[in-house]
Design a protein around this motif. Structure first.
Motif, PDB file in Angstrom:
ATOM      1  N   MET A 104       0.837  -1.214   0.000  1.00 16.31           N
ATOM      2  CA  MET A 104       0.000   0.000   0.000  1.00 16.31           C
ATOM      3  C   MET A 104       0.866   1.255   0.000  1.00 16.31           C
ATOM      4  N   ILE A 105       1.987   1.231   0.760  1.00 22.96           N
ATOM      5  CA  ILE A 105       2.902   2.393   0.778  1.00 22.96           C
ATOM      6  C   ILE A 105       3.517   2.593  -0.616  1.00 22.96           C
ATOM      7  N   LEU A 106       3.918   1.483  -1.275  1.00 23.45           N
ATOM      8  CA  LEU A 106       4.488   1.594  -2.632  1.00 23.45           C
ATOM      9  C   LEU A 106       3.448   2.137  -3.618  1.00 23.45           C
ATOM     10  N   ALA A 107       2.174   1.718  -3.457  1.00 25.12           N
ATOM     11  CA  ALA A 107       1.103   2.225  -4.334  1.00 25.12           C
ATOM     12  C   ALA A 107       0.919   3.731  -4.109  1.00 25.12           C
ATOM     13  N   ALA A 108       1.058   4.158  -2.838  1.00 29.50           N
ATOM     14  CA  ALA A 108       0.939   5.599  -2.530  1.00 29.50           C
ATOM     15  C   ALA A 108       2.108   6.385  -3.137  1.00 29.50           C
ATOM     16  N   VAL A 109       3.327   5.818  -3.063  1.00 27.74           N
ATOM     17  CA  VAL A 109       4.506   6.485  -3.649  1.00 27.74           C
ATOM     18  C   VAL A 109       4.343   6.602  -5.168  1.00 27.74           C
ATOM     19  N   ASN A 110       3.852   5.540  -5.788  1.00 22.36           N
ATOM     20  CA  ASN A 110       3.617   5.548  -7.243  1.00 22.36           C
ATOM     21  C   ASN A 110       2.603   6.632  -7.610  1.00 22.36           C
ATOM     22  N   MET A 111       1.531   6.736  -6.809  1.00 26.41           N
ATOM     23  CA  MET A 111       0.487   7.739  -7.084  1.00 26.41           C
ATOM     24  C   MET A 111       1.045   9.162  -6.888  1.00 26.41           C
ATOM     25  N   LEU A 112       1.852   9.324  -5.850  1.00 22.19           N
ATOM     26  CA  LEU A 112       2.438  10.647  -5.554  1.00 22.19           C
ATOM     27  C   LEU A 112       3.394  11.073  -6.662  1.00 22.19           C
ATOM     28  N   TYR A 113       4.249  10.142  -7.130  1.00 25.28           N
ATOM     29  CA  TYR A 113       5.193  10.466  -8.205  1.00 25.28           C
ATOM     30  C   TYR A 113       4.417  10.845  -9.479  1.00 25.28           C
ATOM     31  N   PHE A 114       3.339  10.099  -9.731  1.00 26.64           N
ATOM     32  CA  PHE A 114       2.511  10.408 -10.913  1.00 26.64           C
ATOM     33  C   PHE A 114       1.934  11.818 -10.802  1.00 26.64           C
ATOM     34  N   GLU A 115       1.365  12.135  -9.619  1.00 23.39           N
ATOM     35  CA  GLU A 115       0.731  13.445  -9.431  1.00 23.39           C
ATOM     36  C   GLU A 115       1.739  14.587  -9.537  1.00 23.39           C
ATOM     37  N   LEU A 116       2.945  14.393  -8.922  1.00 22.34           N
ATOM     38  CA  LEU A 116       3.919  15.488  -8.825  1.00 22.34           C
ATOM     39  C   LEU A 116       4.806  15.627 -10.063  1.00 22.34           C
ATOM     40  N   VAL A 117       4.995  14.534 -10.809  1.00 16.88           N
ATOM     41  CA  VAL A 117       5.919  14.592 -11.962  1.00 16.88           C
ATOM     42  C   VAL A 117       5.176  14.345 -13.281  1.00 16.88           C
ATOM     43  N   THR A 118       4.666  13.139 -13.464  1.00 16.39           N
ATOM     44  CA  THR A 118       4.089  12.760 -14.762  1.00 16.39           C
ATOM     45  C   THR A 118       2.886  13.623 -15.136  1.00 16.39           C
ATOM     46  N   PHE A 119       2.027  13.908 -14.158  1.00  9.67           N
ATOM     47  CA  PHE A 119       0.780  14.636 -14.425  1.00  9.67           C
ATOM     48  C   PHE A 119       1.023  16.086 -14.858  1.00  9.67           C
ATOM     49  N   ARG A 120       2.252  16.584 -14.609  1.00  9.83           N
ATOM     50  CA  ARG A 120       2.555  17.995 -14.956  1.00  9.83           C
ATOM     51  C   ARG A 120       2.448  18.230 -16.468  1.00  9.83           C
ATOM     52  N   THR A 121       2.644  17.161 -17.263  1.00  8.30           N
ATOM     53  CA  THR A 121       2.593  17.317 -18.732  1.00  8.30           C
ATOM     54  C   THR A 121       1.250  16.868 -19.294  1.00  8.30           C
ATOM     55  N   VAL A 122       0.227  16.714 -18.449  1.00  7.49           N
ATOM     56  CA  VAL A 122      -1.043  16.111 -18.889  1.00  7.49           C
ATOM     57  C   VAL A 122      -1.699  16.854 -20.046  1.00  7.49           C
ATOM     58  N   ALA A 123      -1.519  18.176 -20.104  1.00  9.01           N
ATOM     59  CA  ALA A 123      -2.165  18.955 -21.170  1.00  9.01           C
ATOM     60  C   ALA A 123      -1.743  18.425 -22.547  1.00  9.01           C
ATOM     61  N   ALA A 124      -0.528  17.870 -22.613  1.00  6.56           N
ATOM     62  CA  ALA A 124      -0.004  17.379 -23.900  1.00  6.56           C
ATOM     63  C   ALA A 124      -0.572  16.010 -24.272  1.00  6.56           C
TER      64      ALA A 124
END
Ligand code: HEM
Length: 160
Positions: A104-124
């Protein structure tokens, strides 16, 4: 120190009430909560992977489903803690329970990394049927980790 706290928790009126009476009812609600969490996360993840709802934008799907994910998660944590309080020392020492918390902690880290890094380019890539690799990888990893949480959650009862 921690063991004393766990022994105290299991001996509280709450822990005893769950152990002697409420356990099956609480576990039913726990299963409903986890179905809401994992069910909605899988719909968001399969859109991220480019498997489902590819004619809808990612933000359209996630903005509608993630509030249900969080509501289910809060209910899963409350019912999970109640179940835990009924036999706290045994659960704490249980390998399947520990692995479940790690996943569950690893799933939370994955979600956090997605929100803070990957999601920043979502408009593209918001409307793209096939999002970029980092987004798809986050989706695949999330599905794998939550499947692991369910399997270890189920295994706790068989390994106590
Ligand atoms: C969204 C997160 C969670 C998911 C997906 C999940 C999943 C599961 C599953 C699939 C089961 C087995 C249910 C059954 O077959 O009857 C279970 C049981 C259990 N879960 Fe969770 N759980 C979550 C959160 C938590 C949390 C946060 C805790 C503790 C603080 C917790 C503690 C327990 C306990 C103690 C059991 C009972 C095991 C038994 O004796 O049968 N769970 N969980």
């Amino acid at each position: 120190m921690l063991l004393e706290f766990l022994q105290w928790l299991g001996a509280t009126r709450l822990g005893i009430a769950v152990a002697e009476d409420w356990f099956p009812k609480v576990e039913c609600v726990h299963v409903i909560a986890l179905a809401a969490v994992v069910g909605t996360i899988f719909l968001v993840d399969t859109r991220l992977i480019g498997l489902t709802s590819t004619r809808l934008s990612f933000r359209n799907i996630s903005s509608r489903l993630l509030p249900w994910t969080w509501a289910g998660f809060i209910l899963a944590v409350i019912t999970g803690f109640l179940l835990f309080s009924s036999n706290s020392v045994a659960y704490y020492e249980n390998g399947a329970f520990r692995l479940k918390l790690v996943l569950m902690i690893l799933a939370a880290v994955n979600m956090l990394y997605f929100e803070l890094v990957t999601f920043r380019t979502v408009a593209a890539w918001d409307g793209a049927a096939k999002p970029p690799f980092a987004a798809r990888f986050a989706g695949v990893l999330s599905v794998a980790l939550w499947c692991g949480v369910i399997m270890t959650g189920r295994w706790i009862g068989f390994s106590l």
